[in-house]
Design a protein around this motif. Sequence first.
Motif, PDB file in Angstrom:
ATOM      1  N   GLY A  29       0.825  -1.194   0.000  1.00  0.00           N
ATOM      2  CA  GLY A  29       0.000   0.000   0.000  1.00  0.00           C
ATOM      3  C   GLY A  29       0.861   1.246   0.000  1.00  0.00           C
ATOM      4  N   TYR A  30       0.247   2.378   0.302  1.00  0.00           N
ATOM      5  CA  TYR A  30       0.920   3.670   0.248  1.00  0.00           C
ATOM      6  C   TYR A  30       1.172   4.218   1.647  1.00  0.00           C
ATOM      7  N   ILE A  31       2.379   4.754   1.837  1.00  0.00           N
ATOM      8  CA  ILE A  31       2.690   5.491   3.055  1.00  0.00           C
ATOM      9  C   ILE A  31       2.951   6.939   2.662  1.00  0.00           C
ATOM     10  N   PHE A  32       2.777   7.851   3.611  1.00  0.00           N
ATOM     11  CA  PHE A  32       2.937   9.281   3.370  1.00  0.00           C
ATOM     12  C   PHE A  32       3.838   9.876   4.440  1.00  0.00           C
ATOM     13  N   MET A  33       4.638  10.853   4.034  1.00  0.00           N
ATOM     14  CA  MET A  33       5.467  11.622   4.957  1.00  0.00           C
ATOM     15  C   MET A  33       5.440  13.070   4.503  1.00  0.00           C
ATOM     16  N   PRO A  34       5.516  14.020   5.428  1.00  0.00           N
ATOM     17  CA  PRO A  34       5.564  15.435   5.032  1.00  0.00           C
ATOM     18  C   PRO A  34       6.750  15.698   4.107  1.00  0.00           C
ATOM     19  N   LYS A  35       6.572  16.642   3.192  1.00  0.00           N
ATOM     20  CA  LYS A  35       7.650  16.981   2.246  1.00  0.00           C
ATOM     21  C   LYS A  35       8.729  17.798   2.947  1.00  0.00           C
ATOM     22  N   ILE A  36       9.377  17.149   3.897  1.00  0.00           N
ATOM     23  CA  ILE A  36      10.508  17.736   4.613  1.00  0.00           C
ATOM     24  C   ILE A  36      11.669  16.772   4.411  1.00  0.00           C
ATOM     25  N   GLY A  37      12.789  17.272   4.003  1.00  0.00           N
ATOM     26  CA  GLY A  37      13.929  16.393   3.767  1.00  0.00           C
ATOM     27  C   GLY A  37      13.911  15.828   2.361  1.00  0.00           C
ATOM     28  N   LYS A  38      14.584  14.701   2.173  1.00  0.00           N
ATOM     29  CA  LYS A  38      14.758  14.117   0.851  1.00  0.00           C
ATOM     30  C   LYS A  38      13.832  12.929   0.650  1.00  0.00           C
ATOM     31  N   LYS A  39      13.222  12.849  -0.531  1.00  0.00           N
ATOM     32  CA  LYS A  39      12.305  11.759  -0.830  1.00  0.00           C
ATOM     33  C   LYS A  39      13.014  10.407  -0.831  1.00  0.00           C
ATOM     34  N   ASP A  40      14.294  10.373  -1.199  1.00  0.00           N
ATOM     35  CA  ASP A  40      14.999   9.088  -1.254  1.00  0.00           C
ATOM     36  C   ASP A  40      15.282   8.514   0.131  1.00  0.00           C
ATOM     37  N   ARG A  41      14.968   9.257   1.172  1.00  0.00           N
ATOM     38  CA  ARG A  41      15.136   8.747   2.543  1.00  0.00           C
ATOM     39  C   ARG A  41      13.787   8.512   3.219  1.00  0.00           C
ATOM     40  N   LEU A  42      12.714   8.449   2.429  1.00  0.00           N
ATOM     41  CA  LEU A  42      11.365   8.320   2.974  1.00  0.00           C
ATOM     42  C   LEU A  42      11.215   7.114   3.893  1.00  0.00           C
ATOM     43  N   LEU A  43      11.610   5.939   3.450  1.00  0.00           N
ATOM     44  CA  LEU A  43      11.426   4.735   4.262  1.00  0.00           C
ATOM     45  C   LEU A  43      12.253   4.796   5.540  1.00  0.00           C
ATOM     46  N   THR A  44      13.455   5.296   5.445  1.00  0.00           N
ATOM     47  CA  THR A  44      14.290   5.453   6.634  1.00  0.00           C
ATOM     48  C   THR A  44      13.630   6.398   7.621  1.00  0.00           C
ATOM     49  N   GLU A  45      13.111   7.505   7.117  1.00  0.00           N
ATOM     50  CA  GLU A  45      12.451   8.480   7.982  1.00  0.00           C
ATOM     51  C   GLU A  45      11.223   7.875   8.669  1.00  0.00           C
ATOM     52  N   VAL A  46      10.442   7.101   7.917  1.00  0.00           N
ATOM     53  CA  VAL A  46       9.243   6.472   8.483  1.00  0.00           C
ATOM     54  C   VAL A  46       9.626   5.516   9.612  1.00  0.00           C
ATOM     55  N   LEU A  47      10.626   4.681   9.374  1.00  0.00           N
ATOM     56  CA  LEU A  47      11.006   3.676  10.369  1.00  0.00           C
ATOM     57  C   LEU A  47      11.716   4.277  11.580  1.00  0.00           C
ATOM     58  N   ASN A  48      12.375   5.414  11.409  1.00  0.00           N
ATOM     59  CA  ASN A  48      13.134   6.022  12.504  1.00  0.00           C
ATOM     60  C   ASN A  48      12.444   7.228  13.129  1.00  0.00           C
ATOM     61  N   ALA A  49      11.175   7.430  12.831  1.00  0.00           N
ATOM     62  CA  ALA A  49      10.462   8.611  13.328  1.00  0.00           C
ATOM     63  C   ALA A  49      10.094   8.509  14.806  1.00  0.00           C
ATOM     64  N   GLY A  50      10.311   7.361  15.425  1.00  0.00           N
ATOM     65  CA  GLY A  50       9.981   7.206  16.841  1.00  0.00           C
ATOM     66  C   GLY A  50       8.517   6.903  17.097  1.00  0.00           C
ATOM     67  N   LYS A  51       7.769   6.625  16.047  1.00  0.00           N
ATOM     68  CA  LYS A  51       6.349   6.279  16.191  1.00  0.00           C
ATOM     69  C   LYS A  51       6.212   4.769  16.343  1.00  0.00           C
ATOM     70  N   ASN A  52       5.174   4.335  17.049  1.00  0.00           N
ATOM     71  CA  ASN A  52       4.922   2.902  17.210  1.00  0.00           C
ATOM     72  C   ASN A  52       4.202   2.300  16.014  1.00  0.00           C
ATOM     73  N   PHE A  53       3.437   3.126  15.289  1.00  0.00           N
ATOM     74  CA  PHE A  53       2.650   2.639  14.163  1.00  0.00           C
ATOM     75  C   PHE A  53       2.871   3.525  12.952  1.00  0.00           C
ATOM     76  N   ILE A  54       2.735   2.933  11.760  1.00  0.00           N
ATOM     77  CA  ILE A  54       2.727   3.721  10.534  1.00  0.00           C
ATOM     78  C   ILE A  54       1.392   3.486   9.838  1.00  0.00           C
ATOM     79  N   ALA A  55       0.905   4.516   9.195  1.00  0.00           N
ATOM     80  CA  ALA A  55      -0.355   4.430   8.462  1.00  0.00           C
ATOM     81  C   ALA A  55      -0.071   3.965   7.042  1.00  0.00           C
ATOM     82  N   VAL A  56      -0.897   3.028   6.568  1.00  0.00           N
ATOM     83  CA  VAL A  56      -0.796   2.519   5.200  1.00  0.00           C
ATOM     84  C   VAL A  56      -2.174   2.676   4.580  1.00  0.00           C
ATOM     85  N   LYS A  57      -2.234   3.352   3.429  1.00  0.00           N
ATOM     86  CA  LYS A  57      -3.504   3.606   2.754  1.00  0.00           C
ATOM     87  C   LYS A  57      -3.603   2.792   1.483  1.00  0.00           C
ATOM     88  N   GLU A  58      -4.851   2.556   1.039  1.00  0.00           N
ATOM     89  CA  GLU A  58      -5.135   1.836  -0.210  1.00  0.00           C
ATOM     90  C   GLU A  58      -4.289   0.566  -0.280  1.00  0.00           C
TER      91      GLU A  58
END
Length: 92
Positions: A29-58
């Motif tokens: 599915g799709y994950i979203f992150m604010p357009k802050i920083g570099k898009k090529d680090r999106l997955l790293t940012e999601v996993l290291n954001a300190g959140k317990n859960f990530i939202a996945v759409k569609e």
Amino acid sequence: MEKKEVSEFTNSAWKEKVYIETAEHIICGYIFMPKIGKKDRLLTEVLNAGKNFIAVKECTLEYKHLPNKNIETHDFMQVNVASILIMRPLDE
């Protein structure tokens, strides 16, 4: 949320289609992150954001240990970051 609101949200966020594997499920599915920083680090940012859960759409949900069970589709799902074994981008 109306389509206009979704459109405005996706214009201010990176959108990435991902493959997520846990011990019991395969989720695509799709994950979203604010357009802050570099898009090529999106997955790293999601996993290291300190959140317990990530939202996945569609997304689709496949049960690894129940191969005869139909693949489910969901508009929205939250995935526990601690349960993720593999997460990688999918080509669209």
